[in-house]
Design an enzyme around this catalytic site. Structure first.
Site, short mmCIF file in Angstrom:
data_model
loop_
_atom_site.label_atom_id
_atom_site.label_comp_id
_atom_site.label_asym_id
_atom_site.label_seq_id
_atom_site.Cartn_x
_atom_site.Cartn_y
_atom_site.Cartn_z
N VAL A 1 -4.28 7.03 -1.83
CA VAL A 1 -2.94 7.13 -1.25
C VAL A 1 -2.78 8.47 -0.56
O VAL A 1 -2.96 9.52 -1.18
CB VAL A 1 -1.84 7.00 -2.33
CG1 VAL A 1 -0.45 7.08 -1.69
CG2 VAL A 1 -1.99 5.71 -3.12
N LYS B 1 -0.43 0.79 -1.11
CA LYS B 1 -0.30 2.17 -1.55
C LYS B 1 0.98 2.36 -2.37
O LYS B 1 0.99 3.09 -3.37
CB LYS B 1 -0.33 3.10 -0.35
CG LYS B 1 -1.71 3.13 0.33
CD LYS B 1 -1.63 3.74 1.71
CE LYS B 1 -3.01 3.85 2.35
NZ LYS B 1 -2.90 4.16 3.80
#
Lengths: 404, 404
Positions: free
Chosen positions: A115, A188
């Site tokens: 992420v 994410k």
């Protein structure tokens, strides 16, 4: 002592990690006392996983996708090996299974690179905010869509043209669908929500909308209203529950994410105790992702340092290069600019821009200089201050330019 | 099991920490398996240090200043106790002595709160960027001066008026000299430089200039040139050495620090491998600093988690409140706005702003709504789309407002 890394995958990120590792292995060894070394590389066409696992202390999974990444990660964790991955797909769809396997085996599973590229979202939520009750996370977590929206805003380009530009410049893949339709961002946000709120959130739980239908007119309205149009991932507490979603949204100009442009990623985390913090930086990109992966590898090798190591000797330099702004009131007569320019030139100071404005008998000279050693600029400013047509001491302020 | 904290100091930050600890002790215990509890509080007027040290596993030093803070911290570390401090003075002037004492005793000394409040500058440099070769750090590390400069820019106020405002609003102390003359920022940059570059850097090594002589005219020039005037701390490699300084500087509009306004702090860290990352958030402030201190305490209690704990059950909510922007093309005839407004009103949607523009026979209606449950807004938008005078489906985009 060696710390053996089995590398799975040798695409853009895998190759960048390989290169970064060779570049930094010595510095890492100096810091942590062990030298990280590749024990082997497995790609789709070569290598044997069981053999590589046997010869590794830690598996770096950079294949991407669900299988065989999931199978390899589970096998590594169950064999008592640490694992580092950048794989948002597998974490957002099989995270619980992987976290459980790591917990049971008592090994580490790290995934900072999954992420936000090098933006340390995972570590900050996990560690810095361990004490905070997080209320909401807003993120720009897809660099491709942020680049496209920024281009549409900056140049007035249509969605199709901005997408084509992004592809030409390497910010969008040939098939950009998972980026532009919001699914990448949704994966994410599922990972972020799991960490921020402790609840199991899978990609399937995250409704997402993309930017495919954003028009130049939407962007134009945003500008008129002082808003910025962004693809926003949001995860927040709502009543006793949790809402996790991805959608295009107008942000007020003062919102910390409103000024995040280009392919950058950024995440704002809100909590009563901290108000909010924002982390931003380049999103994906081979070297950036590789850097996040190496950070995870080092953290897995030894517990992160809480103290700086003994100090090394580095000379402290006080005369450095800076760009300068200078303004000075002068008598408005011929030759003034020429004399000022001559003094600057003799000291090696190069002028980037100059504006002269009349003020009755006087004039104001405003100049911005290219970077130059401060001692040289100070010498020039001192001489200029003593010219007979100068009506005030020069006002001098340094200028910091974008460096990348 | 209890983890005993000896608290030194009970001023703004000490009291905020005391309160936060009581609020969060249970949650911390659930996460780390030990309950953090105050074993006692030492202030200038009450308490015995030797006794408190004896009864503590960790000392939280929030007295500030050089002595007796330095003496207490050294005594705690040498007695084998962990220490957490927010004290930039003592770290920037006696850091090496303290780091050495902690290393020798094998205990932790954590100080996230000494720089940037809750912005995790220290942890990110220490841990995330352990693998990176940091080239440069630029920081806005003093909230008071950033507030003053932001006010001067926003309202055109003079330095003196903006300072008075800052004092009235609690962003500046009665004696603001160490903030406005740059010395506070210099202390923080000395600490940051020590961590980022590994070299011993003391406050005495950091030349600093403040903002006392910044004029409204400087700010006006900045605006005209598209620059932002900030008090910048910079630490960078220069040749084989290091330059660490604090000075007012113009930042180009695209610089990540240019948009950091009010009392916020932010730090941009540049390195070839990562390009750059920027961390921002509220600077000082009792609760924020206390939150950073508690994060350090938790990290000292157990190594930070690398994995999320087993998932808890939280319902996933899909129908949440959002603010909306809507635009719709309509026939330009009387009563149109009234009918649209009636539908919105019946669904409980409250209109924040509306603009109607003629386009020949048609008109364009642009509305921004106050936050409302999305299901209600969707119902209203669906009904509006079916009105006979509506020439296009309403375009709908969510709006995210500043929440703090």
């Amino acid at each position: 002592m060696r710390f053996r890394l089995g590398l799975l995958g040798h695409g853009t990120v895998g190759a960048a990690f390989h290169e970064l590792l060779e570049d930094r292995a010595e510095a890492v060894e100096a810091t942590v006392g062990m030298r990280p070394e590749l024990s082997g590389v497995l790609t789709r066409s070569r290598g044997d996983f069981a053999d590589l696992l046997e010869r590794s202390d830690l598996i770096v999974e950079l294949i991407g996708g669900l299988e065989p990444a999931r199978e390899y990660l589970l096998a590594a964790l169950r064999a008592g090996k640490h694992a580092v991955t950048a794989n948002k797909q597998v974490l957002s769809q099989h995270g619980e299974e992987l976290y459980e396997a790591a917990r049971e085996a008592g090994v580490q599973l790290r995934f900072e690179a999954a992420v936000g590229g090098v933006v340390p979202v995972i570590r900050v939520i996990h560690e810095t905010l361990a004490a905070a009750h997080i209320e909401r996370v807003h993120g720009i977590v897809n660099g491709t869509t942020n680049f496209i929206l920024s281009e549409m805003t900056r140049t007035g380009a249509s969605y199709d043209d901005a997408l084509a530009d992004a592809q030409r410049l390497g910010y969008a893949e040939a098939d950009p669908s998972e980026d532009v339709n919001g699914r990448d961002a949704a994966a994410k946000m599922a990972i972020v929500a799991r960490l921020a709120f402790g609840a199991a959130v899978s990609l399937d739980d995250v409704p997402y909308e993309g930017i495919e239908r954003v028009t130049g007119e939407d962007i134009e309205y945003a500008r008129e209203l002082g808003l910025a149009l962004k693809l926003v991932g949001s995860a927040e507490r709502v009543g006793g529950g949790l809402a996790v979603r991805v959608y295009p949204a107008f942000l007020y100009g003062e919102h910390p994410l409103a000024a995040v442009n280009g392919s950058f990623n950024a995440v704002t985390i809100e909590s009563p105790a901290i108000t909010e913090i924002t982390l931003s930086g380049p999103g994906a990109g081979g070297p950036q992702t590789a850097s996040a992966v190496l950070g995870d590898v080092i953290s897995a090798m030894i517990p992160p340092a809480t103290l700086p190591p003994p100090a090394i000797a580095l000379p402290l330099v006080t005369d450095v290069e800076s760009a300068f702004y200078m303004h000075v009131e002068v008598a408005d007569r011929p030759g003034v600019l020429a004399q000022v320019a001559e003094i600057l030139g003799l000291q090696g100071v190069s002028v980037k821009s100059v504006v002269q404005r009349g003020l009755g008998d006087n004039a104001r000279l405003v100049m911005v200089m290219h970077p130059v050693l401060e001692s040289r600029f100070d010498a020039a400013a001192g001489l200029i201050g003593r010219l007979d047509f100068v009506r005030s001491q020069p006002r001098v302020i340094r200028v910091i330019e974008e460096t990348f």
